[in-house]
Design a protein around this motif. Sequence first.
Motif, short mmCIF file in Angstrom:
data_model
loop_
_atom_site.label_atom_id
_atom_site.label_comp_id
_atom_site.label_asym_id
_atom_site.label_seq_id
_atom_site.Cartn_x
_atom_site.Cartn_y
_atom_site.Cartn_z
N GLU A 6 51.56 -15.56 56.29
CA GLU A 6 52.26 -15.69 57.54
C GLU A 6 53.80 -16.12 57.27
O GLU A 6 54.11 -17.01 56.53
CB GLU A 6 51.71 -16.74 58.48
CG GLU A 6 52.34 -16.70 59.90
CD GLU A 6 51.59 -17.57 60.84
OE1 GLU A 6 51.91 -17.61 62.23
OE2 GLU A 6 51.01 -18.37 60.30
N ASN A 40 58.71 -24.34 72.81
CA ASN A 40 58.15 -23.44 71.70
C ASN A 40 56.78 -24.16 71.49
O ASN A 40 56.40 -25.46 71.71
CB ASN A 40 59.15 -23.55 70.61
CG ASN A 40 58.91 -22.19 69.63
OD1 ASN A 40 58.13 -21.61 70.03
ND2 ASN A 40 59.46 -22.24 68.61
N ARG A 55 57.47 -17.28 58.93
CA ARG A 55 58.12 -17.67 60.21
C ARG A 55 59.54 -18.30 59.82
O ARG A 55 59.90 -18.35 58.68
CB ARG A 55 57.12 -18.68 61.10
CG ARG A 55 55.92 -18.11 61.46
CD ARG A 55 54.91 -18.82 62.24
NE ARG A 55 54.62 -19.97 61.21
CZ ARG A 55 53.86 -21.10 61.98
NH1 ARG A 55 53.70 -21.28 63.27
NH2 ARG A 55 53.06 -21.81 60.86
N ALA A 56 60.14 -19.00 61.23
CA ALA A 56 61.59 -19.50 60.89
C ALA A 56 61.56 -20.68 61.95
O ALA A 56 60.99 -20.28 62.94
CB ALA A 56 62.73 -18.55 60.86
N ALA A 57 62.57 -21.31 61.43
CA ALA A 57 62.87 -22.54 62.68
C ALA A 57 64.11 -22.95 62.47
O ALA A 57 64.79 -22.93 61.33
CB ALA A 57 61.86 -23.79 62.62
N HIS A 65 54.77 -26.30 64.19
CA HIS A 65 56.06 -25.70 64.48
C HIS A 65 55.51 -24.54 64.84
O HIS A 65 54.41 -23.81 64.41
CB HIS A 65 56.94 -25.69 63.67
CG HIS A 65 56.76 -25.02 62.25
ND1 HIS A 65 56.81 -23.76 62.14
CD2 HIS A 65 56.01 -25.28 61.31
CE1 HIS A 65 56.11 -23.39 60.95
NE2 HIS A 65 55.78 -24.35 60.34
N GLY A 85 62.90 -21.14 56.50
CA GLY A 85 61.91 -20.22 56.54
C GLY A 85 60.66 -20.74 56.08
O GLY A 85 60.46 -21.36 55.30
N TYR A 86 59.28 -20.36 56.69
CA TYR A 86 58.28 -20.92 56.46
C TYR A 86 57.48 -19.69 55.98
O TYR A 86 57.09 -18.73 56.38
CB TYR A 86 57.43 -21.45 57.42
CG TYR A 86 57.84 -22.49 57.88
CD1 TYR A 86 57.99 -23.93 57.78
CD2 TYR A 86 58.74 -22.60 58.94
CE1 TYR A 86 58.44 -25.16 58.21
CE2 TYR A 86 59.65 -23.69 59.69
CZ TYR A 86 59.32 -24.95 59.19
OH TYR A 86 59.99 -26.13 59.66
N VAL A 98 65.18 -12.39 62.85
CA VAL A 98 65.18 -14.11 63.41
C VAL A 98 66.50 -14.39 64.11
O VAL A 98 66.36 -15.24 64.99
CB VAL A 98 64.67 -14.92 62.15
CG1 VAL A 98 62.97 -14.65 61.89
CG2 VAL A 98 65.47 -14.98 61.23
N HIS A 112 61.92 -15.19 69.13
CA HIS A 112 60.84 -15.54 68.35
C HIS A 112 60.19 -14.48 67.47
O HIS A 112 59.52 -13.49 68.04
CB HIS A 112 59.47 -16.19 69.03
CG HIS A 112 59.98 -17.27 70.15
ND1 HIS A 112 60.31 -18.82 69.83
CD2 HIS A 112 60.36 -17.24 71.50
CE1 HIS A 112 60.59 -19.03 70.90
NE2 HIS A 112 60.73 -18.38 71.83
N GLU A 171 58.30 -13.14 63.64
CA GLU A 171 57.53 -13.63 62.51
C GLU A 171 56.90 -12.30 62.01
O GLU A 171 56.65 -11.26 62.56
CB GLU A 171 56.47 -14.48 62.95
CG GLU A 171 55.12 -14.06 63.90
CD GLU A 171 54.17 -15.34 64.29
OE1 GLU A 171 53.75 -15.70 63.53
OE2 GLU A 171 54.03 -15.51 65.47
N THR A 212 57.72 -20.28 65.70
CA THR A 212 58.91 -19.64 64.93
C THR A 212 59.99 -19.31 66.12
O THR A 212 59.76 -19.56 67.37
CB THR A 212 58.34 -18.40 64.55
OG1 THR A 212 59.42 -17.71 63.57
CG2 THR A 212 57.89 -17.23 65.36
#
Length: 436
Positions: free
Chosen positions: A336, A105, A338-340, A123, A356-357, A204, A209, A211, A125
């Motif tokens: 933005e 990733n 995103r997630a991880a 990172h 979550g970001y 997600v 991936h 976002e 997503t």
Amino acid sequence: MRADGRTWRNWGGTQKATPTRVARPADAAQVADLVADTAARGGVVKPVGAGHSFSAIAVADDVQVDLSAMRGLVRVDGSAVTLRAGTHLYEIPRILAPYGLAMANLGDVDRQTIAGAISTGTHGTGLRFGGISTQVTGVTLVTGTGEIVTVEKGNPDLAAAALGLGALGVLVDITLECVPEFGLRAVEAPAALDDALDGFTDRVADTDHHEFYWFPHTECALTKSNTRIDADTPRSGPGRIRRYVDDELLSNKLFGVLCALGARVPAVVPAIAQLSGRALGARTFTDRSSEVFVSSREVRFREMEYAVALHEVPDVLREVRRMIERRRYRVSFPVEVRAAAADELMLSTATGRTTGYIAVHRYHRDDPADSDAYFAGVETIMNAHGGRPHWGKMHGLDAAALRGRYPRFDEFLEVRNRFDPVRVFANDYLRRVLGD
């Protein structure tokens, strides 16, 4: 950016330093000699990477270490790939290609060095994927005593060294667990903000991936969903000329002009945002993974990013939206989201929880006082939700606040005490976030 012993500035223009010396070692032995000599005189050593951190994590007021001479491949052992620490992320796909491998990733920027990326918790997503540091299975570094140490998988110290903030030593090589090369099918589509938020946790979970970007002052979002496909899937979608128009002329050149206009005349920012939101279009394309993950980012900005529990993302972003409206900030950059996956690294923003970001940005020439107030308002919201700041991006937290958000915080300090007992790698940022 400069690293010539005079004034150094980072990419975003948020930090500068005047090191007393810039060292460019060529191997681990030279790094060890440099650290030992500096420690003996009571000095400080800081590796600088590519200068893509917005925080002061890499600021060096004494010896600045430039690892540009320490780049490239060390060895390949099956799927384990060892790289010299100064290797840039954009160089890695070419290095891996002859072996049919890829990084599992990536984020959307690849200017960083691999050492800088893992040291700050960079990172991408994807709910089944951790940050770049979770791909690390071993590191070699020079400790504060000038000792060359290798920390491999199975050693509990790797949970600190794989994301060490530059506080444990100077990284000289890094081993990544790579995967067979793969392609991505990218689907980009406009969406209403409420739809993007309400469906975020489901998307997600269902997409490799996912976002989205929200354009402040609008109800418009752009969703991006990437699905992993076979590496030999033919490239498809818009041609290189069309992608150049979309990604370079529109997303960088024209966007930069609009941001500059907004900085000079803030009152026009909402109208520009509305125009940009209405212009969003859908597109689908396939390409090799690194070509899809990474986007060109030429317009300079300042950035803050916080990690919150995944399920809190919709509520937190709605609070940010209300704050922008209430305080009448004029924000030209999209937000933005995103997630991880959760991980067990000591100082990872995703340690112990699916994450979550939310990343907020301001154009680098926006009024500094207004930008600072905006970031402070966002940070207040994030703090109310137990947010963890990205180590390489702007934030104001100190060790007292961070200890309560990282269950393994004191474990990391114990490792630091062993690796750098006299704080050869300290700077003001590390003193603030780790205490001393």
